[in-house]
Design a protein around this motif. Sequence first.
Motif, PDB file in Angstrom:
ATOM      1  N   GLY A 207       0.798  -1.219   0.000  1.00 12.83           N
ATOM      2  CA  GLY A 207       0.000   0.000   0.000  1.00 12.83           C
ATOM      3  C   GLY A 207       0.827   1.264   0.000  1.00 12.83           C
ATOM      4  N   ARG A 209       2.089   4.693  -1.066  1.00 11.06           N
ATOM      5  CA  ARG A 209       1.545   5.804  -1.857  1.00 11.06           C
ATOM      6  C   ARG A 209       2.406   7.038  -1.631  1.00 11.06           C
ATOM      7  N   LEU A 211       2.502  10.905  -2.178  1.00  7.06           N
ATOM      8  CA  LEU A 211       1.418  11.862  -2.343  1.00  7.06           C
ATOM      9  C   LEU A 211       1.882  13.297  -2.576  1.00  7.06           C
ATOM     10  N   CYS A 265       3.762  10.526   2.146  1.00  8.53           N
ATOM     11  CA  CYS A 265       3.847   9.095   1.852  1.00  8.53           C
ATOM     12  C   CYS A 265       3.139   8.297   2.942  1.00  8.53           C
ATOM     13  N   THR A 266       2.473   7.221   2.539  1.00  6.46           N
ATOM     14  CA  THR A 266       1.899   6.253   3.483  1.00  6.46           C
ATOM     15  C   THR A 266       2.289   4.851   3.021  1.00  6.46           C
TER      16      THR A 266
END
Length: 312
Positions: A207, A209, A211, A265-266
């Motif tokens: 997951g 991401r 951003l 960011c995650t």
Amino acid sequence: MTDTAAGTLRIGVDVLDSAELRRLLTRPWFLRLSYAPEEIGLADRMGEERRLEFLTGRFAAKEAVVKVLGTGLLRGVAPRDICVDRAAGGAPVVTLRGRAAALGPAAIEVSITHKQNVVAAVALAVVTPAGPPARTIREDGAPMSLADTHQEAEASAFLRVRIGQEDAHYGGGLVDGAHILRLFGDLVTEITARTDQDEGLLAEYSGVRFLAPVRPGDYIEARARLVRATRLRRVVELEAHKVIEASPAQGASAVQVLATPRLVCTATATTVIPMTRARPATATDVPPTAGRNAPQAAARDVPLSSTTAKES
């Protein structure tokens, strides 16, 4: 804590000698980590001794507030997320931000007192009942024990770094995403060090991401929280925010302190620990895997990759 008709009264107290902070307050990194922009702005208008007294009082107040929150500084809550501003009449006013706002009650009252070099602070808040907690289960389907639940609530990590010119990797001064993942790896390592006395072995990121862009001169806050645990696996949620942004258009060394941190960011990380550090097996335990592509590695305790290694 004291039960009242409206809820539970929480009280936090802290005492601090200004001599403990005198040297630290000369270091810019400590100011950035510990104080909100409003607090620094107030302090910068004061003389040297009054500034020391003021910032010592604010730090004691932050310590009192985290006791009300039931956590600790740098254990999921950054000191700067607790802003102790000043009302028109001079009384301290608490504003919670970030993780502190998620943990805290609607209002916290603070009182600060000084005597010579000693500062004392008291924080109070009434916490209304939130109803029965939701049922919590481990990833393997077994109900979490009290020890599991306590570990999950406490296992968090935080760091802040300044991105240097040497970290720029792409055109336009962009920093590669792997740099943020390396910060995440250090946080995951810290969590397993706390919970299992072992650095752990990173199995996968999922997951992921990206951003917002990251460039030299930006300050990045990265946070991690343990959300799931089996005998050998630890699942950690990760976030990185930009809190100070370089502004080269305004000048070679110009920066902007962001009123609202920007999520850049995650990700979710899964790490495994050696069999020798495994929790006692139960009848409901399911043999853990080290990731979709390496189901046997964890059971054999075969190193996959160090959480401190460079990820790509």
